[in-house]
Design a protein around this motif. Structure first.
Motif, PDB file in Angstrom:
ATOM      1  N   ASN A   1       0.854  -1.189   0.000  1.00 29.51           N
ATOM      2  CA  ASN A   1       0.000   0.000   0.000  1.00 29.51           C
ATOM      3  C   ASN A   1       0.891   1.240   0.000  1.00 29.51           C
ATOM      4  O   ASN A   1       1.177   1.827   1.039  1.00 29.51           O
ATOM      5  CB  ASN A   1      -0.906  -0.014   1.235  1.00 29.51           C
ATOM      6  N   ASN A   2       1.322   1.600  -1.208  1.00 33.64           N
ATOM      7  CA  ASN A   2       2.264   2.705  -1.360  1.00 33.64           C
ATOM      8  C   ASN A   2       1.567   4.028  -1.675  1.00 33.64           C
ATOM      9  O   ASN A   2       2.093   5.087  -1.355  1.00 33.64           O
ATOM     10  CB  ASN A   2       3.269   2.374  -2.471  1.00 33.64           C
ATOM     11  N   ALA A   3       0.397   3.989  -2.287  1.00 28.73           N
ATOM     12  CA  ALA A   3      -0.299   5.224  -2.647  1.00 28.73           C
ATOM     13  C   ALA A   3      -0.583   6.043  -1.395  1.00 28.73           C
ATOM     14  O   ALA A   3      -1.031   5.508  -0.382  1.00 28.73           O
ATOM     15  CB  ALA A   3      -1.602   4.911  -3.369  1.00 28.73           C
ATOM     16  N   GLY A   4      -0.296   7.318  -1.458  1.00 31.16           N
ATOM     17  CA  GLY A   4      -0.547   8.180  -0.312  1.00 31.16           C
ATOM     18  C   GLY A   4      -0.505   9.628  -0.728  1.00 31.16           C
ATOM     19  O   GLY A   4       0.001   9.976  -1.797  1.00 31.16           O
ATOM     20  N   ILE A   5      -1.062  10.482   0.118  1.00 35.58           N
ATOM     21  CA  ILE A   5      -1.066  11.919  -0.154  1.00 35.58           C
ATOM     22  C   ILE A   5      -0.650  12.639   1.118  1.00 35.58           C
ATOM     23  O   ILE A   5      -0.998  12.219   2.225  1.00 35.58           O
ATOM     24  CB  ILE A   5      -2.463  12.362  -0.654  1.00 35.58           C
TER      25      ILE A   5
ATOM     26  N   ARG B   1      -9.841  14.411   0.945  1.00 29.83           N
ATOM     27  CA  ARG B   1      -8.882  13.844  -0.015  1.00 29.83           C
ATOM     28  C   ARG B   1      -7.817  13.008   0.688  1.00 29.83           C
ATOM     29  O   ARG B   1      -7.491  11.903   0.239  1.00 29.83           O
ATOM     30  CB  ARG B   1      -8.226  14.971  -0.823  1.00 29.83           C
ATOM     31  N   VAL B   2      -7.291  13.509   1.793  1.00 29.49           N
ATOM     32  CA  VAL B   2      -6.233  12.776   2.492  1.00 29.49           C
ATOM     33  C   VAL B   2      -6.773  11.481   3.090  1.00 29.49           C
ATOM     34  O   VAL B   2      -6.149  10.423   2.976  1.00 29.49           O
ATOM     35  CB  VAL B   2      -5.577  13.655   3.577  1.00 29.49           C
ATOM     36  N   THR B   3      -7.950  11.543   3.702  1.00 35.54           N
ATOM     37  CA  THR B   3      -8.497  10.314   4.295  1.00 35.54           C
ATOM     38  C   THR B   3      -8.934   9.332   3.216  1.00 35.54           C
ATOM     39  O   THR B   3      -8.774   8.119   3.388  1.00 35.54           O
ATOM     40  CB  THR B   3      -9.675  10.617   5.243  1.00 35.54           C
ATOM     41  N   GLU B   4      -9.444   9.836   2.107  1.00 39.35           N
ATOM     42  CA  GLU B   4      -9.862   8.939   1.021  1.00 39.35           C
ATOM     43  C   GLU B   4      -8.675   8.139   0.481  1.00 39.35           C
ATOM     44  O   GLU B   4      -8.760   6.931   0.284  1.00 39.35           O
ATOM     45  CB  GLU B   4     -10.521   9.739  -0.109  1.00 39.35           C
ATOM     46  N   VAL B   5      -7.567   8.811   0.232  1.00 38.76           N
ATOM     47  CA  VAL B   5      -6.408   8.120  -0.340  1.00 38.76           C
ATOM     48  C   VAL B   5      -5.711   7.260   0.719  1.00 38.76           C
ATOM     49  O   VAL B   5      -5.444   6.073   0.511  1.00 38.76           O
ATOM     50  CB  VAL B   5      -5.411   9.121  -0.954  1.00 38.76           C
ATOM     51  N   ASN B   6      -5.413   7.862   1.870  1.00 39.62           N
ATOM     52  CA  ASN B   6      -4.570   7.185   2.860  1.00 39.62           C
ATOM     53  C   ASN B   6      -5.310   6.100   3.639  1.00 39.62           C
ATOM     54  O   ASN B   6      -4.680   5.122   4.056  1.00 39.62           O
ATOM     55  CB  ASN B   6      -3.988   8.203   3.838  1.00 39.62           C
ATOM     56  N   LEU B   7      -6.604   6.273   3.857  1.00 44.89           N
ATOM     57  CA  LEU B   7      -7.355   5.278   4.639  1.00 44.89           C
ATOM     58  C   LEU B   7      -8.283   4.438   3.777  1.00 44.89           C
ATOM     59  O   LEU B   7      -8.186   3.217   3.767  1.00 44.89           O
ATOM     60  CB  LEU B   7      -8.143   5.972   5.757  1.00 44.89           C
ATOM     61  N   ARG B   8      -9.192   5.067   3.031  1.00 55.10           N
ATOM     62  CA  ARG B   8     -10.072   4.279   2.179  1.00 55.10           C
ATOM     63  C   ARG B   8      -9.260   3.534   1.108  1.00 55.10           C
ATOM     64  O   ARG B   8      -9.560   2.386   0.776  1.00 55.10           O
ATOM     65  CB  ARG B   8     -11.124   5.169   1.517  1.00 55.10           C
ATOM     66  N   GLY B   9      -8.221   4.215   0.605  1.00 58.09           N
ATOM     67  CA  GLY B   9      -7.364   3.570  -0.387  1.00 58.09           C
ATOM     68  C   GLY B   9      -6.685   2.328   0.161  1.00 58.09           C
ATOM     69  O   GLY B   9      -6.419   1.375  -0.576  1.00 58.09           O
TER      70      GLY B   9
END
Length: 237
Positions: free
Chosen positions: A80-84, A100-108
């Motif tokens: 899980n490398n994708a992050g913002i 945006r940050v929670t969507e990418v870092n947590l939901r992603g």
């Protein structure tokens, strides 16, 4: 191809920087790679399947894992490398920043990891590696990063939770917590200033991150670990 022996890794945020370096490192290790990012383009390597899509969007995580199973028949590792990262004083974050940050870092992390773990359990085991930041453990007055700590701190915590939940079922879960790494995100003129944030006096390389991830890949007795690759940043300054 014998899908019974060809190991398969899924990597998010795989089109540049650390993700691109991880694709190269795992191919050298002999793995087939399923590479995801929003803008990723097809690969000329038959053992690199690219699956474009925004990992924070509902349905994309499951689609990436389904593509891996359809192409290669198994999933052995998920990185899980994708992050913002958005650095702002806490009171200046907007609702849009939070979303945006929670969507990418947590939901992603959430959807793709659920589906990957299901595939790993069906296949007899596997390994999840999350990419986090040392700012979770060692906050810095010059880098206001509450949203990074809120989200990446969650990844550090869930690493231990999932490691214990699945320890007896052959799925290991680890995290690599990073200092500042030389990627396209950081312009060259900022490198000298950024180097000063690390006790060793330089920023890290993509290859050093890949080395840490591959160490965990091969460390079969290691699970629930948060490995700091940060030039001593988390130890002090």
């Amino acid at each position: 191809m014998d899908t019974n022996t060809q190991k398969v890794v899924v990597i998010t945020g795989a089109s540049q920087g650390i993700g691109e370096g991880l694709v190269t490192a795992y191919r050298k290790l002999g793995y087939a790679v399923v590479a995801n990012s929003r803008s990723i383009t097809p690969s000329g390597d038959p053992l690199v399947l690219t699956v474009p899509g925004d990992i924070s969007a509902v349905g994309v995580g499951s689609r990436v894992i389904e593509a891996a199973l359809a192409e290669f028949g198994r999933v052995d590792t998920l990185v899980n490398n994708a992050g913002i990262f958005v650095a702002k004083p806490f009171t200046e974050y907007t609702d849009e920043d939070f979303d945006r940050v929670t969507e990418v870092n947590l939901r992603g992390f959430f959807e793709i990891t659920q589906h990957a773990v299901k595939a790993m359990l069906a296949g007899g085991g596997g390994h999840v590696v999350n990419i986090s930041t040392s700012l979770v453990d060692h906050a810095n007055t010059s880098v206001p990063s509450a949203l990074a700590s809120l989200t990446k701190g969650g990844l550090n915590a869930v690493t231990k939770s999932l490691a214990i939940e699945y320890a007896a079922r052959g799925v290991r879960v680890n995290t690599v917590a990073l200092g500042i790494i030389e990627t396209p995100m950081h312009p060259a003129e900022t490198h000298e200033a950024l180097a000063g944030l690390h006790p060793v006096g330089r920023i890290g390389t993509v290859e050093e991150v890949a080395d840490a991830v591959l160490y965990l890949e091969n460390a079969q007795f290691t699970t629930g670990e948060v490995l700091h690759v940060d030039g001593g940043q988390s130890a002090g300054h």
